[in-house]
Design a protein around this motif. Structure first.
Motif, short mmCIF file in Angstrom:
data_model
loop_
_atom_site.label_atom_id
_atom_site.label_comp_id
_atom_site.label_asym_id
_atom_site.label_seq_id
_atom_site.Cartn_x
_atom_site.Cartn_y
_atom_site.Cartn_z
N SER A 269 0.82 -1.22 0.00
CA SER A 269 0.00 0.00 0.00
C SER A 269 0.85 1.27 0.00
CB SER A 269 -0.94 0.01 1.21
OG SER A 269 -0.22 0.16 2.42
N MET A 270 2.13 1.16 0.41
CA MET A 270 2.99 2.34 0.44
C MET A 270 3.29 2.87 -0.96
SD MET A 270 5.65 1.55 3.56
CE MET A 270 6.28 3.21 3.58
N PHE A 271 3.08 2.04 -1.98
CA PHE A 271 3.34 2.47 -3.35
C PHE A 271 2.20 3.30 -3.92
CE2 PHE A 271 6.25 -1.02 -2.82
CZ PHE A 271 7.34 -0.71 -3.63
N PHE A 272 1.06 3.29 -3.25
CA PHE A 272 -0.11 3.96 -3.80
C PHE A 272 -0.74 4.84 -2.74
CE2 PHE A 272 0.46 -0.07 -6.03
CZ PHE A 272 0.58 0.37 -7.33
N ALA A 273 -0.58 6.13 -2.91
CA ALA A 273 -1.10 7.07 -1.92
C ALA A 273 -2.63 7.08 -1.96
CB ALA A 273 -0.57 8.47 -2.21
N SER A 274 -3.22 7.06 -0.81
CA SER A 274 -4.67 7.18 -0.73
C SER A 274 -4.99 8.60 -0.29
CB SER A 274 -5.25 6.18 0.27
OG SER A 274 -4.63 6.30 1.53
N ALA A 275 -5.78 9.29 -1.10
CA ALA A 275 -6.12 10.69 -0.80
C ALA A 275 -6.96 10.77 0.46
CB ALA A 275 -6.86 11.31 -1.97
N GLU A 276 -6.67 11.77 1.27
CA GLU A 276 -7.49 12.00 2.47
C GLU A 276 -8.89 12.42 2.04
OE1 GLU A 276 -6.86 11.58 5.57
OE2 GLU A 276 -4.68 11.48 5.77
N PRO A 277 -9.93 11.85 2.64
CA PRO A 277 -11.29 12.32 2.32
C PRO A 277 -11.48 13.72 2.89
CG PRO A 277 -11.34 10.76 4.14
CD PRO A 277 -9.92 10.77 3.63
N PRO A 278 -12.34 14.51 2.27
CA PRO A 278 -12.61 15.86 2.80
C PRO A 278 -13.18 15.78 4.22
CG PRO A 278 -13.49 15.62 0.58
CD PRO A 278 -13.08 14.25 1.02
N ILE A 279 -12.68 16.60 5.09
CA ILE A 279 -13.17 16.60 6.47
C ILE A 279 -14.53 17.31 6.51
CG2 ILE A 279 -12.02 18.78 7.11
CD1 ILE A 279 -11.43 17.48 9.85
N SER A 280 -15.45 16.75 7.25
CA SER A 280 -16.79 17.34 7.35
C SER A 280 -16.79 18.51 8.33
CB SER A 280 -17.80 16.29 7.81
OG SER A 280 -17.53 15.91 9.16
N ASP A 281 -17.87 19.29 8.28
CA ASP A 281 -18.00 20.40 9.23
C ASP A 281 -17.94 19.90 10.67
OD1 ASP A 281 -18.34 21.95 7.02
OD2 ASP A 281 -20.44 22.46 7.39
#
Length: 446
Positions: free
Chosen positions: A261-273
């Protein structure tokens, strides 16, 4: 380890069909350029495919073609730019979309048959030490890598993908990471993907790699890799200390516990209010955002100014005794500098230390200024120095920033944008920033 490497290569190594298509499009473009230059009577002009596409070190799905239009070194700069653009514009008539970009000199960037293509004019010089413009050394990079990589293209692909996945790949000023050419030189120097990671575990700032033994040069970067084709240049000049250290950290982590998994960055989901409010409440700190319109300039101009802005604001706050826990920045249509402070407010009283009592002239001047001053809280002697307790000019960081940001060292274009208008948001007001990219950034940063 071998199983992980093979699975990664299955995902990132271009297929024979993909390679054939790239070669076909590159050959087609270079043929068209040759026809145009011949038709208009330009003699001695050559075309060359450069970069990872030419060296077999490109990752599947990365459809970038860098084609250099190489003019004789007797060509004037004016003719190189005008003819180079003219040829690029004629080719671009068949592109899906195109635009003119400007670096050291103008070039055409276009989308052609599914590929992102740069048509770059340069000089054909005898060696990289005789360059007339910065891009002239790139063809020599091609020659060096092809001569020395010796079948280790897969190792370069693995290293590039590992760097992408861990966020340290890309030498543009926005990223400040490792360039493609640098990854190739690291593999050549150390011998393989694993050996680069093993060596990185022991790296320290100031490391010098000189593959051709040109001799030590005076560079003060975290990593110095002398360009084999031009010893005056550090290939790793764009690499920041933090990205250098991040690579050390992730290399140790991967070798300790290999993880695909270190080879493929997972984007952080947008933080909610709700999540953002909860984090601010849990941390019990002061979150502040300085928001301004992003100036319409190229990244290579904007991002150094953006970094300069952040690096000016933090010490300015700390000089005025606001404790900055951390700072970060994000840019889209608007640009934002985020600041997390221990507290956005300070007490009204401030200690102002004067000279030692025995330095008579200065001591008496300081004493006379504060001894009967109705605005001063007190004047005492502590450890031999006069100390006046006086009212603080700014007790609120938001008020301070609203008043003083314009006086920071911001750079020409950001300074203009800030003068035209900026906003300082605090705490719950930051909920009003809704951009998904910004919210993803905040999720990882806060």
């Amino acid at each position: 380890m071998e199983d992980i490497k093979n699975r990664i290569l299955d995902k990132i190594k271009p297929s024979d069909e993909e390679r054939a298509r790239l070669t076909k499009v590159a050959d087609e473009l270079m043929y068209k350029i040759d026809c145009i230059t011949f038709k208009v009577g330009l003699t001695g002009v050559k075309t060359q495919l450069v970069g990872s596409a030419a060296r077999g070190t490109w990752i599947s799905g990365t459809h970038d073609l860098d084609i250099f239009i190489m003019f004789p070194d007797t060509t004037s700069r004016e003719d190189l730019e005008s003819y180079g653009l003219s040829v690029g514009r004629q080719i671009a008539k068949e592109a899906q979309e195109w635009d003119e970009h400007y670096a050291e000199h103008p070039y055409v960037k276009m989308r052609y048959s599914g590929f992102d293509v740069d048509l770059v004019p340069c000089y054909s010089v005898s060696s990289a030490s005789c360059i007339l413009s910065a891009v002239d050394r790139t063809p020599f990079h091609n020659e060096f890598i092809k001569a020395h990589l010796n079948g280790r293209e897969d190792d370069v692909l693995l290293l590039k993908q590992f760097m992408k996945g861990t966020g340290v790949y890309g030498s543009e000023l926005k990223t400040e990471g490792f360039s493609g050419y640098l990854t190739e030189l690291l593999v050549i120097n150390y011998g393989s993907f694993e050996k680069v990671l093993e060596a990185a575990c022991e790296w320290r700032p100031g490391l010098l790699l000189d593959l051709m033994e040109h001799g030590a040069q005076k560079f003060e970067d975290p990593l110095v890799v002398i360009d084999p084709t031009d010893p005056r240049r550090n290939v790793a000049a764009a690499l920041s200390l933090d990205k250098f250290c991040t690579f050390i950290d992730v290399s140790r982590s991967f070798l300790d516990t290999p993880d695909e998994s270190m080879f493929f960055a997972s984007a952080e989901p947008p933080i909610s209010d709700a999540e953002l409010l909860d984090r601010m409440k849990t941390r019990v700190t002061s979150l502040i955002a300085i928001v301004f319109k992003t100036p319409d300039v190229v990244d290579d101009i904007f991002y150094p100014q953006f970094a300069k802005m952040e690096h000016s604001i933090v010490p300015m706050l700390e000089k005025n005794e606001f404790t900055v826990l951390k700072a970060g920045k994000w840019s889209g249509e608007d640009s934002v500098v985020f600041l997390e402070l221990l507290s956005k407010t300070l007490p009204d009283v401030k200690r102002h230390r004067g000279p030692p009592v025995w330095v008579r002239a200065h001591a008496e001047a300081f004493r006379s200024k504060y001894v009967d001053n109705p605005d001063a809280y007190s004047l005492t002697i502590q450890d031999g120095f006069y100390v006046a307790e006086i009212p603080r000019k700014y007790t609120d960081a938001v008020v301070f920033l609203e008043s003083e940001v314009g006086g920071c060292s911001l750079g020409k274009h950001i300074s203009k944008s800030v003068r035209e208008g900026f906003t300082v948001l605090e705490g719950e007001q930051i909920i009003g920033l809704k951009d998904e990219g910004l919210r993803s950034f905040l999720n990882g940063w806060l």
